[in-house]
Design an enzyme around this catalytic site. Structure first.
Site, short mmCIF file in Angstrom:
data_model
loop_
_atom_site.label_atom_id
_atom_site.label_comp_id
_atom_site.label_asym_id
_atom_site.label_seq_id
_atom_site.Cartn_x
_atom_site.Cartn_y
_atom_site.Cartn_z
N ALA A 113 0.81 -1.53 0.15
CA ALA A 113 -0.13 -0.21 0.05
C ALA A 113 0.80 1.25 -0.16
CB ALA A 113 -0.77 0.20 1.11
N TYR A 114 1.91 1.19 0.32
CA TYR A 114 2.87 2.54 0.40
C TYR A 114 3.29 2.79 -0.94
CZ TYR A 114 3.59 1.17 5.39
OH TYR A 114 3.41 0.44 6.43
N GLN A 115 2.66 4.25 -1.21
CA GLN A 115 2.91 4.69 -2.53
C GLN A 115 2.77 3.91 -3.83
OE1 GLN A 115 3.31 6.73 0.15
NE2 GLN A 115 5.29 5.79 0.43
#
Length: 345
Positions: free
Chosen positions: A60-62
């Site tokens: 989900a990070y970036q």
């Protein structure tokens, strides 16, 4: 650097874990303060050279670019068997549910995408990012067990859950002969200690590793009065978590500053040393060389029982905030959107 075992696993991890939420293309994420790839590579390399061998990221990070940056840097700067890599997956999307994608199928999709992003054949720790109330637990634990049996993850962990959920999941896994969670990543620091009610004692009794996030409360525990940062000014989610308790939190932050002065250390070192004494390996976001240096020094700092008590004494109970406040079957959906790049989650 000091090292320890990750719970009952055979993974040896540094006493500080480099959190990689601050890495990734800001145009493809929720945060404007994340580092581009060149800057991220410098931080990762510095961490490796300082003895950090434990890295935490998420699909989900970036939109997966954090995973990509981390994977390429580790390929260039480290041997795969010398580092411990953790990544996380999120619940099924509404679209997946409507189209009949099972929990097992969803997890298979997520791990394959993460491994593609990382450029790796396996991860050491695959983490269930937050509880999925729309998917049967049997499907989740079966799906994770299949990932372990396929050699795509060595162990599994969980994040953003209550102690009863972790207990229920591991009991089901034990009954079915599935892989069990060996670690939990919850919201825990000097100004937010609600994990001490049930999660901390439960994990200690069961030998489950505590790898808390928000170790410095989004930077609040490392800043002197009047100091600020781009993240403190722009991270709306962190403001949500700490905005309503500022006055009571400041009493503790003042004590961190006072003790740092007395010990000739930084506030970062004091706050992290306290947390390391309570947990296995805190996840610490690092976007500047000084962040790495402070975290590494903290790993070698021991506080006395009197100093620990001095830091803890002003604490007052906090209401649940953020993900955990919404972590109930009837809670409203989060008003931010996570994205893997190929789909929104």
């Amino acid at each position: 650097m000091r090292y320890t075992k990750l719970g009952r696993s055979d993974l040896t991890v540094s006493r500080v874990c480099m959190g990689c939420m601050g890495f990734g293309d800001p145009a493809r994420g929720q945060h404007s303060w994340t580092l581009d790839e060149q800057a991220a590579r410098g931080i990762i390399r510095q961490g490796l050279e300082s003895g950090i061998n434990f890295f935490d990221t998420a699909i989900a990070y970036q939109s997966g670019t954090s995973e990509q940056y981390l994977g390429r840097a580790l390929k260039d700067f480290a041997r795969r068997d010398e580092v411990v890599v953790a990544t996380k997956f999120l619940p099924r999307t509404d679209e997946e549910i409507e189209s009949g994608v099972t929990g097992q199928q969803h997890i298979q999709r997520m791990i394959d995408k993460s491994l593609q992003n990382l450029g790796m054949d396996y991860v050491d720790l695959y983490i269930y990012h937050m509880w999925d109330y729309q998917t049967p637990l049997q499907e989740i634990m079966d799906g994770l067990n299949r990932v372990v049996k396929a050699g795509k993850a060595r162990y599994i962990g969980i994040s953003n859950c209550f102690a009863w959920q972790l207990c229920k999941a591991n009991a089901l896994a034990e009954r079915e002969g599935f892989a069990q969670f060996v670690s939990v990543q919850g919201h825990y620091n000097l100004i937010f200690r609600e994990e001490e009610r049930e999660m901390v004692p439960y994990c200690r009794s069961e030998g489950i590793a505590l790898t808390p996030y928000s170790a410095l409360a989004g930077g609040r525990l490392s800043k002197h009065p009047g100091e600020t940062s781009k993240r403190l000014e722009t991270d709306e989610y962190a403001k949500l978590k700490y905005g309503k308790t500022r006055l009571q939190d400041e009493k503790i932050i003042d004590r961190v500053e006072q003790l740092a002065r007395q010990r000739g250390a930084s506030m970062t070192e004091i706050a992290l040393a306290w947390l390391m004494a309570r947990t296995t390996s805190p996840v610490v976001g690092m976007t500047k060389p000084s962040h790495v240096e402070g975290a590494v020094r903290a790993a070698g700092l021991d506080l006395t029982p009197q100093e620990m008590a001095y830091l803890e004494e002003p604490y007052a109970p906090h209401a649940l905030v953020g993900v955990m406040a919404q972590n109930t079957p009837t809670a409203a959906k989060e008003d931010h959107v996570w994205s893997t790049g190929d789909q929104k989650i």
